[in-house]
Design a protein around this motif. Structure first.
Motif, PDB file in Angstrom:
ATOM      1  N   ASP A 101       0.497  -1.170   0.321  1.00 42.68           N
ATOM      2  CA  ASP A 101       0.102   0.634  -0.165  1.00 42.68           C
ATOM      3  C   ASP A 101       1.156   1.726   0.128  1.00 42.68           C
ATOM      4  N   SER A 102       0.356   2.162  -0.804  1.00 41.90           N
ATOM      5  CA  SER A 102       1.176   4.112  -0.376  1.00 41.90           C
ATOM      6  C   SER A 102       0.423   4.663  -0.912  1.00 41.90           C
ATOM      7  N   ALA A 103       0.279   5.659  -0.679  1.00 41.69           N
ATOM      8  CA  ALA A 103       0.047   6.914  -1.239  1.00 41.69           C
ATOM      9  C   ALA A 103      -0.699   7.051  -2.531  1.00 41.69           C
ATOM     10  N   SER A 104      -0.259   6.536  -3.690  1.00 45.54           N
ATOM     11  CA  SER A 104      -0.741   6.886  -4.698  1.00 45.54           C
ATOM     12  C   SER A 104      -1.949   5.401  -5.169  1.00 45.54           C
ATOM     13  N   GLY A 105      -2.029   3.963  -3.798  1.00 43.73           N
ATOM     14  CA  GLY A 105      -2.553   3.246  -4.191  1.00 43.73           C
ATOM     15  C   GLY A 105      -2.183   1.347  -3.837  1.00 43.73           C
ATOM     16  N   ARG A 106      -2.495   0.897  -4.324  1.00 42.08           N
ATOM     17  CA  ARG A 106      -2.356  -0.123  -3.414  1.00 42.08           C
ATOM     18  C   ARG A 106      -1.843  -1.597  -4.974  1.00 42.08           C
ATOM     19  N   VAL A 107      -0.783  -2.054  -4.929  1.00 44.93           N
ATOM     20  CA  VAL A 107      -0.063  -3.114  -5.886  1.00 44.93           C
ATOM     21  C   VAL A 107      -0.312  -5.070  -5.006  1.00 44.93           C
ATOM     22  N   ALA A 108      -1.143  -5.825  -5.715  1.00 45.51           N
ATOM     23  CA  ALA A 108      -1.084  -6.812  -5.286  1.00 45.51           C
ATOM     24  C   ALA A 108      -0.844  -7.936  -6.331  1.00 45.51           C
ATOM     25  N   ILE A 109       0.245  -8.970  -5.591  1.00 46.65           N
ATOM     26  CA  ILE A 109       0.162 -10.254  -6.601  1.00 46.65           C
ATOM     27  C   ILE A 109      -0.274 -10.611  -6.068  1.00 46.65           C
ATOM     28  N   GLU A 110      -1.392 -12.189  -6.635  1.00 43.14           N
ATOM     29  CA  GLU A 110      -1.722 -12.571  -6.528  1.00 43.14           C
ATOM     30  C   GLU A 110      -1.278 -14.323  -7.399  1.00 43.14           C
ATOM     31  N   ARG A 111      -2.488 -15.333  -6.676  1.00 39.36           N
ATOM     32  CA  ARG A 111      -2.031 -16.530  -7.756  1.00 39.36           C
ATOM     33  C   ARG A 111      -2.690 -17.261  -8.608  1.00 39.36           C
ATOM     34  N   ARG A 112      -3.097 -17.275  -9.914  1.00 38.06           N
ATOM     35  CA  ARG A 112      -4.974 -17.713 -10.637  1.00 38.06           C
ATOM     36  C   ARG A 112      -3.909 -18.462 -11.812  1.00 38.06           C
ATOM     37  N   ALA A 113      -4.614 -19.594 -11.413  1.00 42.64           N
ATOM     38  CA  ALA A 113      -3.968 -20.919 -12.432  1.00 42.64           C
ATOM     39  C   ALA A 113      -3.557 -20.489 -13.289  1.00 42.64           C
ATOM     40  N   GLY A 114      -1.928 -21.159 -12.312  1.00 40.28           N
ATOM     41  CA  GLY A 114      -0.846 -21.533 -12.734  1.00 40.28           C
ATOM     42  C   GLY A 114       0.468 -19.816 -13.405  1.00 40.28           C
ATOM     43  N   VAL A 115      -0.652 -18.896 -12.643  1.00 37.14           N
ATOM     44  CA  VAL A 115       0.262 -17.684 -13.151  1.00 37.14           C
ATOM     45  C   VAL A 115      -0.278 -16.834 -11.913  1.00 37.14           C
ATOM     46  N   LEU A 116       1.346 -16.358 -11.303  1.00 39.93           N
ATOM     47  CA  LEU A 116       1.517 -14.901 -10.551  1.00 39.93           C
ATOM     48  C   LEU A 116       0.827 -13.315 -11.351  1.00 39.93           C
ATOM     49  N   ARG A 117      -0.276 -12.898 -10.703  1.00 40.76           N
ATOM     50  CA  ARG A 117      -0.353 -12.002 -11.569  1.00 40.76           C
ATOM     51  C   ARG A 117      -0.104 -10.796 -10.472  1.00 40.76           C
ATOM     52  N   VAL A 118       0.248  -9.161 -11.729  1.00 40.09           N
ATOM     53  CA  VAL A 118       0.437  -8.201 -10.888  1.00 40.09           C
ATOM     54  C   VAL A 118      -1.129  -7.343 -10.575  1.00 40.09           C
ATOM     55  N   SER A 119      -1.398  -6.870 -10.067  1.00 41.04           N
ATOM     56  CA  SER A 119      -2.184  -5.942 -10.095  1.00 41.04           C
ATOM     57  C   SER A 119      -2.181  -4.402  -9.452  1.00 41.04           C
ATOM     58  N   SER A 120      -2.597  -3.267 -10.048  1.00 41.28           N
ATOM     59  CA  SER A 120      -2.749  -1.999  -8.902  1.00 41.28           C
ATOM     60  C   SER A 120      -3.682  -0.809  -9.424  1.00 41.28           C
ATOM     61  N   GLY A 121      -5.025  -1.821  -9.436  1.00 40.84           N
ATOM     62  CA  GLY A 121      -6.491  -1.003  -9.917  1.00 40.84           C
ATOM     63  C   GLY A 121      -6.596  -0.028 -10.524  1.00 40.84           C
ATOM     64  N   GLY A 122      -6.294   0.079 -11.450  1.00 41.01           N
ATOM     65  CA  GLY A 122      -5.932   0.774 -12.342  1.00 41.01           C
ATOM     66  C   GLY A 122      -5.008   2.178 -12.079  1.00 41.01           C
ATOM     67  N   VAL A 123      -4.098   2.496 -10.302  1.00 38.37           N
ATOM     68  CA  VAL A 123      -3.856   2.879 -10.289  1.00 38.37           C
ATOM     69  C   VAL A 123      -2.665   3.850 -11.553  1.00 38.37           C
ATOM     70  N   ASP A 124      -2.814   4.830 -11.645  1.00 38.83           N
ATOM     71  CA  ASP A 124      -1.408   5.490 -12.776  1.00 38.83           C
ATOM     72  C   ASP A 124      -0.115   4.704 -12.649  1.00 38.83           C
ATOM     73  N   ASP A 140      -0.733  -3.265 -14.259  1.00 38.25           N
ATOM     74  CA  ASP A 140      -1.819  -4.019 -13.575  1.00 38.25           C
ATOM     75  C   ASP A 140      -2.109  -5.134 -14.897  1.00 38.25           C
ATOM     76  N   GLY A 141      -1.989  -6.049 -14.780  1.00 39.04           N
ATOM     77  CA  GLY A 141      -2.511  -6.809 -15.230  1.00 39.04           C
ATOM     78  C   GLY A 141      -1.321  -8.244 -15.365  1.00 39.04           C
ATOM     79  N   LEU A 142      -0.313  -7.800 -15.447  1.00 37.38           N
ATOM     80  CA  LEU A 142       1.460  -8.262 -16.528  1.00 37.38           C
ATOM     81  C   LEU A 142       1.623 -10.075 -14.777  1.00 37.38           C
ATOM     82  N   THR A 143       1.529 -10.668 -15.895  1.00 45.32           N
ATOM     83  CA  THR A 143       1.717 -12.155 -15.399  1.00 45.32           C
ATOM     84  C   THR A 143       2.748 -13.020 -15.914  1.00 45.32           C
ATOM     85  N   PHE A 144       3.047 -13.764 -14.373  1.00 45.60           N
ATOM     86  CA  PHE A 144       4.368 -14.122 -14.574  1.00 45.60           C
ATOM     87  C   PHE A 144       4.127 -15.629 -14.651  1.00 45.60           C
TER      88      PHE A 144
END
Length: 151
Positions: A101-124, A140-144
């Motif tokens: 969490d930062s003043a600009s917004g939240r960055v999250a990484i979650e597991r989904r069906a064999g990938v790690l997905r990065v999300s930032s909730g649309g924050v610039d 936002d939406g970057l996957t590994f």
């Protein structure tokens, strides 16, 4: 009375041991799941002049290292017009995700069906917001792929 007290102490000791063991097991399992080095071709990469793919010339990397305060997460991704997203963030596990969490917004990484997905909730992600990406790149939406996990 002494017999009941000994029995109670034994029960409390066993319950404490069980809870401690479960917490240690969960922490070890979580560390095994998140920690690692993930690398793959930069599939979003395009050349600045021609717009052609440069996926084979660059690699995206995600590094997750567990330590006593959570996780140190490093990301580097080359994308459109060879603009880059790059960060080193402290993240904490929360509800099955890694969160920063930062003043600009939240960055999250979650597991989904064999990938790690990065999300930032649309924050610039550019200098106007999170400050981690060039103008033509986004996290936002970057996957590994978890199959790209090493070390």
């Amino acid at each position: 009375m002494k017999k009941n007290l000994n029995g109670t102490l034994l029960c409390v000791s066993l319950i404490t041991w069980a809870v401690t063991s479960q917490l240690a097991w969960a922490a070890a399992r979580d560390g095994e799941t998140w920690a690692g080095e993930y690398s793959q071709a930069s599939t979003l990469c395009t050349e600045p002049d021609s717009g052609r793919s440069c996926a084979n010339a660059f690699s995206d990397h995600l590094s997750i290292i567990e330590d006593s305060t959570g996780y140190k997460v490093e990301l580097h991704s080359t994308q459109a017009m060879q603009h880059v997203c790059s960060f080193v963030l402290r993240m904490k596990p929360e509800a099955g995700k890694l969160i920063h969490d930062s003043a600009s917004g939240r960055v999250a990484i979650e597991r989904r069906a064999g990938v790690l997905r990065v999300s930032s909730g649309g924050v610039d992600p550019t200098a106007a917001g999170l400050g981690v990406c060039g103008a033509h790149a986004d996290i936002d939406g970057l996957t590994f792929s978890s199959s790209g996990k090493g070390g």
